[in-house]
Design a protein around this motif. Structure first.
Motif, PDB file in Angstrom:
ATOM      1  N   GLU A 228       0.946  -1.199   0.145  1.00 13.00           N
ATOM      2  CA  GLU A 228      -0.009  -0.117   0.398  1.00 13.00           C
ATOM      3  C   GLU A 228       1.070   1.383   0.469  1.00 13.00           C
ATOM      4  O   GLU A 228       0.264   2.319   0.221  1.00 13.00           O
ATOM      5  CB  GLU A 228      -0.946  -0.278   1.273  1.00 13.00           C
ATOM      6  N   ASN A 229       2.209   0.915   0.469  1.00 18.67           N
ATOM      7  CA  ASN A 229       3.426   2.631   0.595  1.00 18.67           C
ATOM      8  C   ASN A 229       3.779   3.036  -0.695  1.00 18.67           C
ATOM      9  O   ASN A 229       4.422   3.432  -0.625  1.00 18.67           O
ATOM     10  CB  ASN A 229       3.670   2.507   2.112  1.00 18.67           C
ATOM     11  N   LEU A 230       4.059   1.773  -1.663  1.00 21.43           N
ATOM     12  CA  LEU A 230       4.162   1.525  -3.061  1.00 21.43           C
ATOM     13  C   LEU A 230       3.950   2.156  -4.389  1.00 21.43           C
ATOM     14  O   LEU A 230       2.892   2.276  -4.111  1.00 21.43           O
ATOM     15  CB  LEU A 230       5.004   0.482  -3.227  1.00 21.43           C
ATOM     16  N   ASP A 231       4.763   3.049  -4.930  1.00 21.47           N
ATOM     17  CA  ASP A 231       4.320   2.954  -5.825  1.00 21.47           C
ATOM     18  C   ASP A 231       4.525   1.872  -7.355  1.00 21.47           C
ATOM     19  O   ASP A 231       5.186   1.706  -8.154  1.00 21.47           O
ATOM     20  CB  ASP A 231       5.202   4.098  -6.509  1.00 21.47           C
ATOM     21  N   VAL A 232       3.492   1.145  -7.260  1.00 22.66           N
ATOM     22  CA  VAL A 232       2.830   0.093  -8.237  1.00 22.66           C
ATOM     23  C   VAL A 232       2.477   0.552  -9.529  1.00 22.66           C
ATOM     24  O   VAL A 232       2.086   0.860  -9.692  1.00 22.66           O
ATOM     25  CB  VAL A 232       2.556  -1.318  -7.095  1.00 22.66           C
ATOM     26  N   GLU A 233       3.489  -0.022 -10.773  1.00 26.33           N
ATOM     27  CA  GLU A 233       3.162  -0.172 -11.819  1.00 26.33           C
ATOM     28  C   GLU A 233       2.675  -0.914 -12.374  1.00 26.33           C
ATOM     29  O   GLU A 233       1.183  -0.288 -13.342  1.00 26.33           O
ATOM     30  CB  GLU A 233       4.521   0.482 -12.212  1.00 26.33           C
ATOM     31  N   TYR A 234       2.701  -1.893 -12.405  1.00 27.07           N
ATOM     32  CA  TYR A 234       1.860  -3.059 -12.661  1.00 27.07           C
ATOM     33  C   TYR A 234       2.011  -3.952 -11.708  1.00 27.07           C
ATOM     34  O   TYR A 234       3.038  -4.609 -11.387  1.00 27.07           O
ATOM     35  CB  TYR A 234       2.112  -3.146 -14.187  1.00 27.07           C
ATOM     36  N   ILE A 235       1.133  -4.934 -11.829  1.00 20.05           N
ATOM     37  CA  ILE A 235       1.123  -6.616 -10.857  1.00 20.05           C
ATOM     38  C   ILE A 235       0.099  -7.091 -12.288  1.00 20.05           C
ATOM     39  O   ILE A 235      -0.833  -6.534 -12.651  1.00 20.05           O
ATOM     40  CB  ILE A 235       0.076  -7.096  -9.942  1.00 20.05           C
ATOM     41  N   ALA A 236       0.558  -8.304 -12.701  1.00 19.27           N
ATOM     42  CA  ALA A 236       0.308  -8.726 -13.888  1.00 19.27           C
ATOM     43  C   ALA A 236       0.438 -10.768 -13.193  1.00 19.27           C
ATOM     44  O   ALA A 236       0.965 -10.695 -12.815  1.00 19.27           O
ATOM     45  CB  ALA A 236       0.947  -8.679 -15.329  1.00 19.27           C
ATOM     46  N   PHE A 237      -0.992 -11.052 -13.990  1.00 16.90           N
ATOM     47  CA  PHE A 237      -0.917 -12.656 -13.921  1.00 16.90           C
ATOM     48  C   PHE A 237      -1.425 -13.451 -15.551  1.00 16.90           C
ATOM     49  O   PHE A 237      -1.879 -12.471 -15.796  1.00 16.90           O
ATOM     50  CB  PHE A 237      -2.093 -12.889 -12.789  1.00 16.90           C
ATOM     51  N   VAL A 238       0.380 -13.681 -15.539  1.00 19.07           N
ATOM     52  CA  VAL A 238       0.048 -14.535 -17.297  1.00 19.07           C
ATOM     53  C   VAL A 238       0.795 -16.038 -16.683  1.00 19.07           C
ATOM     54  O   VAL A 238       1.025 -16.566 -15.711  1.00 19.07           O
ATOM     55  CB  VAL A 238       1.433 -14.052 -17.916  1.00 19.07           C
ATOM     56  N   ASN A 239       0.064 -16.303 -17.842  1.00 17.15           N
ATOM     57  CA  ASN A 239       0.824 -18.204 -18.356  1.00 17.15           C
ATOM     58  C   ASN A 239       2.328 -18.164 -18.414  1.00 17.15           C
ATOM     59  O   ASN A 239       3.150 -17.203 -18.718  1.00 17.15           O
ATOM     60  CB  ASN A 239      -0.304 -18.746 -18.969  1.00 17.15           C
ATOM     61  N   ARG A 240       2.773 -18.937 -19.171  1.00 18.15           N
ATOM     62  CA  ARG A 240       3.842 -19.103 -19.208  1.00 18.15           C
ATOM     63  C   ARG A 240       4.797 -18.844 -20.432  1.00 18.15           C
ATOM     64  O   ARG A 240       5.253 -18.618 -21.045  1.00 18.15           O
ATOM     65  CB  ARG A 240       4.873 -20.474 -19.304  1.00 18.15           C
ATOM     66  N   GLU A 241       3.457 -18.591 -21.676  1.00 16.57           N
ATOM     67  CA  GLU A 241       3.219 -18.265 -22.454  1.00 16.57           C
ATOM     68  C   GLU A 241       3.471 -16.691 -22.266  1.00 16.57           C
ATOM     69  O   GLU A 241       3.431 -15.657 -24.009  1.00 16.57           O
ATOM     70  CB  GLU A 241       2.506 -19.084 -23.797  1.00 16.57           C
ATOM     71  N   PHE A 242       2.868 -15.773 -21.687  1.00 13.19           N
ATOM     72  CA  PHE A 242       2.514 -14.752 -21.340  1.00 13.19           C
ATOM     73  C   PHE A 242       1.664 -14.531 -21.664  1.00 13.19           C
ATOM     74  O   PHE A 242       0.884 -13.519 -22.044  1.00 13.19           O
ATOM     75  CB  PHE A 242       3.871 -13.899 -22.292  1.00 13.19           C
ATOM     76  N   ASN A 243       0.494 -15.217 -21.758  1.00 16.78           N
ATOM     77  CA  ASN A 243      -1.142 -14.509 -21.788  1.00 16.78           C
ATOM     78  C   ASN A 243      -1.260 -14.410 -20.589  1.00 16.78           C
ATOM     79  O   ASN A 243      -1.703 -15.094 -20.004  1.00 16.78           O
ATOM     80  CB  ASN A 243      -1.819 -15.780 -22.936  1.00 16.78           C
ATOM     81  N   GLU A 244      -2.409 -13.817 -20.604  1.00 16.99           N
ATOM     82  CA  GLU A 244      -3.147 -13.685 -19.688  1.00 16.99           C
ATOM     83  C   GLU A 244      -4.044 -14.598 -19.030  1.00 16.99           C
ATOM     84  O   GLU A 244      -4.722 -14.508 -20.117  1.00 16.99           O
ATOM     85  CB  GLU A 244      -3.549 -11.756 -20.051  1.00 16.99           C
ATOM     86  N   LEU A 245      -3.976 -14.544 -17.397  1.00 19.16           N
ATOM     87  CA  LEU A 245      -4.686 -15.101 -16.644  1.00 19.16           C
ATOM     88  C   LEU A 245      -6.341 -15.298 -16.288  1.00 19.16           C
ATOM     89  O   LEU A 245      -5.876 -13.954 -16.332  1.00 19.16           O
ATOM     90  CB  LEU A 245      -4.422 -16.316 -15.861  1.00 19.16           C
ATOM     91  N   LYS A 246      -7.048 -15.955 -16.520  1.00 22.18           N
ATOM     92  CA  LYS A 246      -8.736 -15.450 -16.103  1.00 22.18           C
ATOM     93  C   LYS A 246      -8.070 -15.862 -14.454  1.00 22.18           C
ATOM     94  O   LYS A 246      -8.958 -15.267 -13.615  1.00 22.18           O
ATOM     95  CB  LYS A 246      -9.365 -16.113 -16.726  1.00 22.18           C
TER      96      LYS A 246
END
Length: 272
Positions: A228-246
Motif C-alpha cells: 500500500e505504501n509503494l508506487d506500483v506500476e503494475y501487477i500482472a498474472f500470465v501463463n508461461r506463454e505470457f497470455n493473460e490469465l483469468k
C-alpha cells in the motif's frame, strides 16, 4: 581466464573448443544472482563463457545509459573466482559498427515491460542473437527475474531454430527477500526498507494459492494491501506463454510486479 575484447579473438578461441559450452550474458555489475548463473554453467559444461556488455540498443531515449553501474575490475575478479574460462568484454563499436536493428521482437514484446519501454526488447533480442552467433553455446543461462525477457529469448531460439538450450534459473534474493538487482544500489535506506514489501506481496500470493485461492482479483487486492505504501506500476498474472490469465493455473502461472522508487524501477515475480 582469458579476457577477449574483439570478434576475432572470440572466434579464434571458440574454434579451439570441443565439448559443451555454457554461456552467461550479462551487463556487468555482477552480484550473487549472476554468480549463481555462472556456477550453474560451470557445473554443467566443460567450458564457460561470460560476456559483459552494457547494450546501448536496449536503452530508450531519456534512459541514462551512462549511469548504468559499471564495475569492470570487480567483475573480472568475480569471474576468476567462479572459474570462468573466457570473459568477453566488447565495446559498442565492436558489437554494432554501423548496424541497424536486424530483427523485430514479436507482438508480446509490447506488453508489460515492452509497453512501458517500447523497442527495449528489440535491442535485447538483437544483442543476444549476436552473442549466440559468436559464442555458439550449448547452454545459455538466464535468470527468471526478467521473466518476459527469458520468454522472448526462448521463443527466438525456437523460431530461429537455434541449437542453444536456454536454461531458466531461479531468482536469487537478499536475506530479507528482496530480489537481487544491479539497480538496488540506487535505493536510499528508506526505499530499500520499503522495497521488501514487493517480495512479501508475492509470498502472500503464494500462500493464498497454497490454500486453493485462485481468484486473481482476490489475490491482487491482498498483494496491494501489502504494498500500500509503494508506487506500483503494475501487477500482472500470465501463463508461461505470457497470455493473460483469468485465474491462477498451478504449474503454469507467473505473477509479475514492477514498483517505482523515484527513478528506480524494480522487477520481481513468482512462478506458481
Amino acid at each position: 581466464m582469458k579476457i577477449l575484447t574483439t570478434i576475432k579473438e572470440l572466434q579464434e578461441a571458440r574454434n579451439e573448443i570441443e565439448g559443451s559450452v555454457g554461456f552467461v550474458p550479462t551487463m556487468g555489475a555482477l552480484h550473487d544472482g549472476h554468480i549463481s548463473l555462472i556456477r550453474k554453467a560451470r557445473a554443467e559444461n566443460q567450458t564457460v563463457f561470460v560476456s559483459i556488455f552494457v547494450n546501448p540498443t536496449q536503452f530508450l531515449p531519456g534512459e541514462d545509459l551512462d549511469a548504468y553501474p559499471r564495475k569492470e575490475q570487480a567483475d573480472k575478479k568475480i569471474c576468476e573466482m567462479c572459474k570462468v574460462d573466457y570473459l568477453f568484454m566488447p565495446d559498442a563499436t565492436t558489437m554494432y559498427g554501423e548496424d541497424e536493428v536486424l530483427i523485430k521482437a514479436p507482438s508480446k514484446s509490447y506488453i508489460l515491460e515492452g509497453k512501458t519501454r517500447p523497442g527495449h526488447f528489440d535491442g535485447v533480442l538483437q544483442v543476444v542473437l549476436k552473442l549466440f552467433g559468436l559464442v555458439q553455446p550449448t547452454n545459455a543461462y538466464f535468470g527468471k527475474k526478467d521473466a518476459q525477457q527469458l520468454s522472448l529469448i526462448q521463443q527466438m531460439a525456437k523460431n530461429l531454430f537455434l541449437s542453444v538450450n536456454v536454461v531458466p534459473c531461479d531468482i536469487v534474493r537478499e536475506s530479507d527477500g528482496l530480489a537481487m538487482s544491479s539497480r538496488n544500489i540506487y535505493l536510499s535506506k528508506e526505499q530499500r526498507r520499503d522495497a521488501i514489501a514487493i517480495s512479501k506481496s508475492l509470498y502472500t500470493a503464494a500462500a493464498l494459492v497454497s490454500k486453493k485461492e485462485f481468484d486473481i482479483e482476490t489475490i491482487k487486492n491482498r498483494m496491494m494491501q501489502v504494498m500500500e505504501n509503494l508506487d506500483v506500476e503494475y501487477i500482472a498474472f500470465v501463463n508461461r506463454e505470457f497470455n493473460e490469465l483469468k485465474q491462477i493455473e498451478v504449474g503454469n502461472s507467473i505473477i509479475l510486479i514492477v514498483a517505482r522508487f523515484g527513478s528506480v524501477r524494480l522487477l520481481d515475480n513468482m512462478w506458481i
